[in-house]
Design a protein around this motif. Sequence first.
Motif, PDB file in Angstrom:
ATOM      1  N   UNK A  80      -5.701  13.448  33.462  1.00 45.81           N
ATOM      2  CA  UNK A  80      -6.184  12.068  33.330  1.00 45.81           C
ATOM      3  C   UNK A  80      -5.051  11.119  32.943  1.00 45.81           C
ATOM      4  N   UNK A  81      -4.150  11.579  32.095  1.00 45.64           N
ATOM      5  CA  UNK A  81      -3.043  10.742  31.635  1.00 45.64           C
ATOM      6  C   UNK A  81      -2.010  10.563  32.748  1.00 45.64           C
ATOM      7  N   UNK A  82      -1.720  11.636  33.470  1.00 45.59           N
ATOM      8  CA  UNK A  82      -0.780  11.546  34.591  1.00 45.59           C
ATOM      9  C   UNK A  82      -1.324  10.632  35.679  1.00 45.59           C
ATOM     10  N   UNK A  83      -2.619  10.754  35.944  1.00 48.09           N
ATOM     11  CA  UNK A  83      -3.237   9.945  37.002  1.00 48.09           C
ATOM     12  C   UNK A  83      -3.191   8.461  36.663  1.00 48.09           C
ATOM     13  N   UNK A  84      -3.525   8.107  35.425  1.00 46.87           N
ATOM     14  CA  UNK A  84      -3.542   6.699  35.035  1.00 46.87           C
ATOM     15  C   UNK A  84      -2.160   6.072  35.115  1.00 46.87           C
TER      16      UNK A  84
ATOM     17  N   UNK B 258       3.233   0.057  57.324  1.00 46.90           N
ATOM     18  CA  UNK B 258       3.184  -1.212  58.054  1.00 46.90           C
ATOM     19  C   UNK B 258       3.150  -2.422  57.125  1.00 46.90           C
ATOM     20  N   UNK B 259       3.096  -2.177  55.824  1.00 47.28           N
ATOM     21  CA  UNK B 259       2.970  -3.246  54.843  1.00 47.28           C
ATOM     22  C   UNK B 259       4.321  -3.927  54.580  1.00 47.28           C
ATOM     23  N   UNK B 260       4.276  -5.190  54.208  1.00 43.53           N
ATOM     24  CA  UNK B 260       5.491  -5.931  53.858  1.00 43.53           C
ATOM     25  C   UNK B 260       5.699  -5.986  52.341  1.00 43.53           C
ATOM     26  N   UNK B 261       4.893  -5.241  51.591  1.00 43.94           N
ATOM     27  CA  UNK B 261       5.056  -5.194  50.140  1.00 43.94           C
ATOM     28  C   UNK B 261       6.434  -4.648  49.763  1.00 43.94           C
ATOM     29  N   UNK B 262       6.961  -5.030  48.602  1.00 43.73           N
ATOM     30  CA  UNK B 262       8.188  -4.399  48.102  1.00 43.73           C
ATOM     31  C   UNK B 262       7.948  -2.902  47.910  1.00 43.73           C
ATOM     32  N   UNK B 263       9.016  -2.114  48.005  1.00 49.79           N
ATOM     33  CA  UNK B 263       8.869  -0.662  47.921  1.00 49.79           C
ATOM     34  C   UNK B 263       8.236  -0.196  46.621  1.00 49.79           C
ATOM     35  N   UNK B 264       8.551  -0.887  45.505  1.00 52.64           N
ATOM     36  CA  UNK B 264       7.986  -0.415  44.235  1.00 52.64           C
ATOM     37  C   UNK B 264       6.472  -0.606  44.200  1.00 52.64           C
ATOM     38  N   UNK B 265       5.980  -1.644  44.865  1.00 54.79           N
ATOM     39  CA  UNK B 265       4.537  -1.860  44.922  1.00 54.79           C
ATOM     40  C   UNK B 265       3.880  -0.882  45.901  1.00 54.79           C
ATOM     41  N   UNK B 266       4.561  -0.624  47.019  1.00 54.33           N
ATOM     42  CA  UNK B 266       4.056   0.380  47.961  1.00 54.33           C
ATOM     43  C   UNK B 266       3.942   1.734  47.275  1.00 54.33           C
ATOM     44  N   UNK B 267       5.004   2.081  46.561  1.00 53.04           N
ATOM     45  CA  UNK B 267       5.043   3.354  45.856  1.00 53.04           C
ATOM     46  C   UNK B 267       3.892   3.463  44.873  1.00 53.04           C
ATOM     47  N   UNK B 268       3.666   2.417  44.109  1.00 55.72           N
ATOM     48  CA  UNK B 268       2.600   2.430  43.114  1.00 55.72           C
ATOM     49  C   UNK B 268       1.237   2.565  43.781  1.00 55.72           C
ATOM     50  N   UNK B 269       1.057   1.892  44.911  1.00 56.76           N
ATOM     51  CA  UNK B 269      -0.213   1.976  45.636  1.00 56.76           C
ATOM     52  C   UNK B 269      -0.457   3.378  46.163  1.00 56.76           C
ATOM     53  N   UNK B 270       0.569   3.955  46.784  1.00 57.97           N
ATOM     54  CA  UNK B 270       0.437   5.313  47.329  1.00 57.97           C
ATOM     55  C   UNK B 270       0.135   6.317  46.223  1.00 57.97           C
ATOM     56  N   UNK B 271       0.857   6.210  45.105  1.00 60.34           N
ATOM     57  CA  UNK B 271       0.639   7.141  44.003  1.00 60.34           C
ATOM     58  C   UNK B 271      -0.746   6.963  43.395  1.00 60.34           C
ATOM     59  N   UNK B 272      -1.231   5.714  43.362  1.00 57.88           N
ATOM     60  CA  UNK B 272      -2.582   5.467  42.874  1.00 57.88           C
ATOM     61  C   UNK B 272      -3.621   6.150  43.751  1.00 57.88           C
ATOM     62  N   UNK B 273      -3.438   6.068  45.067  1.00 59.17           N
ATOM     63  CA  UNK B 273      -4.369   6.720  45.991  1.00 59.17           C
ATOM     64  C   UNK B 273      -4.255   8.241  45.907  1.00 59.17           C
ATOM     65  N   UNK B 274      -3.034   8.718  45.740  1.00 55.55           N
ATOM     66  CA  UNK B 274      -2.812  10.160  45.618  1.00 55.55           C
ATOM     67  C   UNK B 274      -3.547  10.711  44.398  1.00 55.55           C
TER      68      UNK B 274
END
Length: 356
Positions: free
Chosen positions: A247-251, A194-210
């Motif tokens: 730890x490196x992959x997550x960061x 539902x966010x209006x963020x650009x896809x690259x920012x959405x992707x980064x957010x989702x991967x950060x939460x993952x």
Amino acid sequence: MQRPAVLGLLLACAASLCSSTQVTKNGSPLGWDETVGQMSELSTQDGTVTPNPWHFPDRMSLYRLMIGATDQYMGSMGTNATDSPLWGLALQLAWLYNSGRLADPTASTTCGQATDKSCISPQSWWSCENYYTSVLPFLSAVQQGFLGSDVQVQMKVPEGVTDYCTTYTDCTTRFPDAMKGWDDFFKGLKAAAESTQPDNEKKDTILGQYWAAQMASLAATTGCNAKQSHYPSEEVSFANSWLSGADYLAAAHFQTNMERAEKFVVPLPARVLKKDDSAPYIEDLSAEENHTVYIFSWMKRINTMLFGTLLRLWKSAMCSVSTREKGRELLEQLLLNPSFATASFMSIIKDMSSSC
């Protein structure tokens, strides 16, 4: 690492049966053809869904169901049907299965052996660790409504085994941080849609939460530690350095889609390490497997020698979407390219961290 020795190993493997672990078949994770695609196909008892996570097809089915239920929220991950980061977990399970790491390490049962290959042993450290990144996210996905409404799930457990949580409430009580991490991830998928963020920012957010969820799950696996006593010290050392590598992959918010995850999983050792195995000189492992075992060990060893400085520098360098993108490329070079100088890794990290 001595390059002539590695070259010799490459030539020796070319003339022998050295090979990496198979983790896919017909473009899907190994064992995918034995999984179910609908919740209704899992076993039930008195209205409660009762998967058996100690049966390989059932545990792999948890991933298939999660992937299918979340695909519509993964548009920012890419245009391919296999761009979800959850594919990486499925491939990891395939590697554990085919490398014999889900088998009973005590040899007191035939669980996981050729005559009982689909059995996952509760005595295996690897299967214990994987429990927290398969069962916990699945229970969270159910709780967050991704797999139907008012669905009740309770995992089956082998007779006499009591040290594994089996329901969402049970797991939340025992491992609140891990379950909150997965709840946040699944809620975040809906929020991102539902966010209006650009896809690259959405992707980064989702991967950060993952990755936050996955790291919280790995932190919860301390109860598995006693099971490491069943393995040779070489396998324990590899297991611990493999964990540290996360730890490196997550960061870097690494995207473990099917294509990229397969590149990283295939070079993992195709068997449990034995006494006196010393990478990069393990003769019956491929040069790629030897390199992977060696590099994970190097990363943990150097970080320990520097009192945690390597990991701290890495985390500080992963300060933005753009530096995390560079970090993912750097990790691919370090882990997959034997000719990449480890000294370069150190200097590049220092340069990246100074620019944050």
